[in-house]
Design a protein around this motif. Structure first.
Motif, mmCIF file in Angstrom:
data_model
loop_
_atom_site.group_PDB
_atom_site.id
_atom_site.type_symbol
_atom_site.label_atom_id
_atom_site.label_comp_id
_atom_site.label_asym_id
_atom_site.label_seq_id
_atom_site.Cartn_x
_atom_site.Cartn_y
_atom_site.Cartn_z
ATOM 1 N N LYS A 96 -35.756 -17.273 -56.045
ATOM 2 C CA LYS A 96 -37.286 -17.571 -55.867
ATOM 3 C C LYS A 96 -36.708 -18.833 -56.384
ATOM 4 C CE LYS A 96 -41.454 -16.831 -57.466
ATOM 5 N NZ LYS A 96 -41.780 -15.869 -58.526
ATOM 6 N N ALA A 97 -37.381 -20.019 -55.739
ATOM 7 C CA ALA A 97 -37.369 -21.627 -56.447
ATOM 8 C C ALA A 97 -38.366 -21.852 -57.447
ATOM 9 C CB ALA A 97 -37.240 -22.179 -55.715
ATOM 10 N N LEU A 98 -37.595 -22.531 -58.738
ATOM 11 C CA LEU A 98 -39.164 -22.724 -59.852
ATOM 12 C C LEU A 98 -39.182 -24.069 -59.134
ATOM 13 C CD1 LEU A 98 -37.156 -20.701 -62.927
ATOM 14 C CD2 LEU A 98 -39.014 -20.019 -61.013
ATOM 15 N N TYR A 99 -40.957 -25.009 -59.868
ATOM 16 C CA TYR A 99 -41.124 -25.827 -59.854
ATOM 17 C C TYR A 99 -42.093 -26.103 -60.504
ATOM 18 C CZ TYR A 99 -42.795 -23.043 -55.302
ATOM 19 O OH TYR A 99 -43.666 -22.482 -54.365
ATOM 20 N N ASN A 100 -42.314 -26.903 -60.253
ATOM 21 C CA ASN A 100 -43.500 -28.155 -60.357
ATOM 22 C C ASN A 100 -44.523 -28.551 -59.655
ATOM 23 O OD1 ASN A 100 -46.037 -29.184 -61.564
ATOM 24 N ND2 ASN A 100 -44.756 -30.208 -63.535
ATOM 25 N N LEU A 101 -45.583 -27.943 -59.170
ATOM 26 C CA LEU A 101 -45.750 -28.231 -57.351
ATOM 27 C C LEU A 101 -46.329 -29.386 -57.869
ATOM 28 C CD1 LEU A 101 -46.658 -27.558 -54.754
ATOM 29 C CD2 LEU A 101 -49.120 -27.062 -55.628
ATOM 30 N N GLU A 102 -46.704 -30.445 -59.097
ATOM 31 C CA GLU A 102 -47.447 -31.576 -59.402
ATOM 32 C C GLU A 102 -46.235 -32.957 -59.073
ATOM 33 O OE1 GLU A 102 -50.080 -32.113 -59.585
ATOM 34 O OE2 GLU A 102 -51.061 -30.123 -59.349
ATOM 35 N N GLU A 103 -44.847 -32.365 -59.045
ATOM 36 C CA GLU A 103 -43.496 -33.376 -58.822
ATOM 37 C C GLU A 103 -43.115 -33.174 -57.715
ATOM 38 O OE1 GLU A 103 -41.435 -32.259 -61.924
ATOM 39 O OE2 GLU A 103 -42.483 -33.088 -63.502
ATOM 40 N N LEU A 104 -43.950 -32.403 -56.464
ATOM 41 C CA LEU A 104 -43.283 -32.450 -55.632
ATOM 42 C C LEU A 104 -43.787 -33.098 -54.242
ATOM 43 C CD1 LEU A 104 -42.674 -28.693 -55.112
ATOM 44 C CD2 LEU A 104 -40.913 -30.891 -55.994
ATOM 45 N N LYS A 105 -43.169 -33.758 -53.058
ATOM 46 C CA LYS A 105 -43.633 -33.956 -52.169
ATOM 47 C C LYS A 105 -44.201 -33.103 -50.590
ATOM 48 C CE LYS A 105 -42.431 -38.830 -53.548
ATOM 49 N NZ LYS A 105 -41.746 -40.400 -53.120
ATOM 50 N N PRO A 106 -44.970 -33.306 -49.757
ATOM 51 C CA PRO A 106 -44.724 -32.111 -49.059
ATOM 52 C C PRO A 106 -44.114 -32.971 -47.499
ATOM 53 C CG PRO A 106 -47.034 -34.048 -49.150
ATOM 54 C CD PRO A 106 -46.097 -33.989 -50.683
ATOM 55 N N ASN A 107 -42.755 -32.732 -47.486
ATOM 56 C CA ASN A 107 -42.283 -32.707 -46.746
ATOM 57 C C ASN A 107 -41.519 -32.081 -46.696
ATOM 58 O OD1 ASN A 107 -40.318 -34.599 -48.453
ATOM 59 N ND2 ASN A 107 -40.861 -35.604 -48.747
ATOM 60 N N LEU A 108 -39.651 -31.998 -45.789
ATOM 61 C CA LEU A 108 -38.639 -31.532 -45.768
ATOM 62 C C LEU A 108 -36.805 -31.599 -46.760
ATOM 63 C CD1 LEU A 108 -36.661 -29.841 -43.430
ATOM 64 C CD2 LEU A 108 -36.346 -31.814 -42.770
#
Length: 235
Positions: A96-108
Motif C-alpha cells: 500500500k503506497a503512501l502519498y500526498n494527493l496534492e503532490e501527484l499528477k493524474p497520469n500513468l
C-alpha cells in the motif's frame, strides 16, 4: 479471533459439517460463513463489519468438498456447504503506497511510480473471478496500464477493498489499491466540480440548517428512529 462460549441454536433441523481452520464443527444448513463462525463459538473482533456485503472486511478463503481449488468470498454473503474447509482473511498484507494527493499528477507515471508492479499484470483474469462484487478487475487493470485514470475510477467504483483480488493474483498486483488511487486522482483532478455540493457547503456555512439540527439534537431515541424510518428515500 477469540473463542467465547458457543451460541447453540437447538431449533436447527439439519446440520452441515464444516472445518474452521482445520477444526471440525457441526452448524445448521443455510448459514453464511460468518453466522457459522459465530454459531461455532468464534467472536469476530476483526473481519466483521457491515454484514451486508458492502464493507469488504470479511474476506474468506475456502475449499468445498471434492474440489481441489481454493476459492474466496465474503463471509457475510457466502453460505456454508457440507465438508467446506475455511479460514478468515481479516487483513491482507498487500503493498500500500503512501502519498500526498496534492503532490501527484493524474497520469500513468504516477500509477507506475507508486505501484511499480503494475506492468507485471499477465491478464489471467483471476482477479475478476475472485471479486465478490462482480467487477471486471482485469479490465480496469488494463486501463490502468494505459494510464486511463477516468476509466479505472469508473469501472472500480463499487470496489469494497476486500483484497481478495490481490490474494489470488499470480503477478502479486494490488488491484484494489491501484483502483482507489485512480479514484482519488480522478476526484481531485479530472471530475468536474459538483455544483450541488458547493451550494450545500455554502448553505451550511450560512447556518441555514442550524435550527433543524438543534431540533434533532433534542429528540429522543424513539423520535429519531421515527424520523429516520419515515425519511424521503431517493429512488
Amino acid at each position: 479471533m477469540a473463542q467465547p462460549e458457543a451460541v447453540i441454536d437447538s431449533a436447527a433441523p439439519e446440520m452441515s459439517t464444516i472445518y474452521i481452520m482445520g477444526k471440525r464443527y457441526e452448524v445448521p444448513k443455510g448459514l453464511t460463513i460468518m453466522r457459522a463462525l459465530e454459531y461455532s463459538g468464534y467472536r469476530l473482533v476483526r473481519g466483521a463489519g457491515c454484514r451486508g456485503g458492502f464493507c469488504g472486511a470479511c474476506g474468506t478463503v475456502f475449499r468445498t468438498q471434492g474440489d481441489y481449488r481454493l476459492k474466496v468470498g465474503l463471509a457475510c454473503q457466502t453460505v456454508v456447504e457440507e465438508g467446506m474447509h475455511l479460514t478468515q482473511i481479516p487483513f491482507y498484507p498487500a503493498n500500500k503506497a503512501l502519498y500526498n494527493l496534492e503532490e501527484l499528477k493524474p497520469n500513468l507515471a504516477t500509477l507506475v511510480q507508486l505501484y511499480p508492479e503494475l506492468p507485471r499484470c499477465v491478464g489471467c483474469n483471476t482477479c475478476t473471478k475472485a471479486c465478490p462484487q462482480g467487477l471486471d478487475v482485469m479490465d480496469y487493470m488494463a486501463k490502468a496500464m494505459r494510464g486511463d485514470i477516468a476509466k479505472v475510477a469508473g469501472i472500480s467504483f463499487d470496489c469494497i477493498m476486500c483484497g481478495l483480488c490481490a490474494s489470488r493474483c499470480p503477478a502479486e498486483e494490488v488491484q484494489y489499491n491501484v483502483a482507489i488511487l485512480a479514484r482519488r486522482l480522478y476526484s481531485r483532478y479530472i471530475a468536474p466540480p459538483a455544483g450541488h455540493l458547493a451550494e450545500r457547503v455554502r448553505e451550511i456555512e450560512g447556518r441555514k440548517y442550524d435550527q433543524e439540527l438543534d431540533r434533532m439534537a433534542n429528540m429522543s431515541i424513539d423520535e429519531l428512529k421515527e424520523l429516520y424510518n419515515t425519511r424521503d428515500i431517493e429512488s
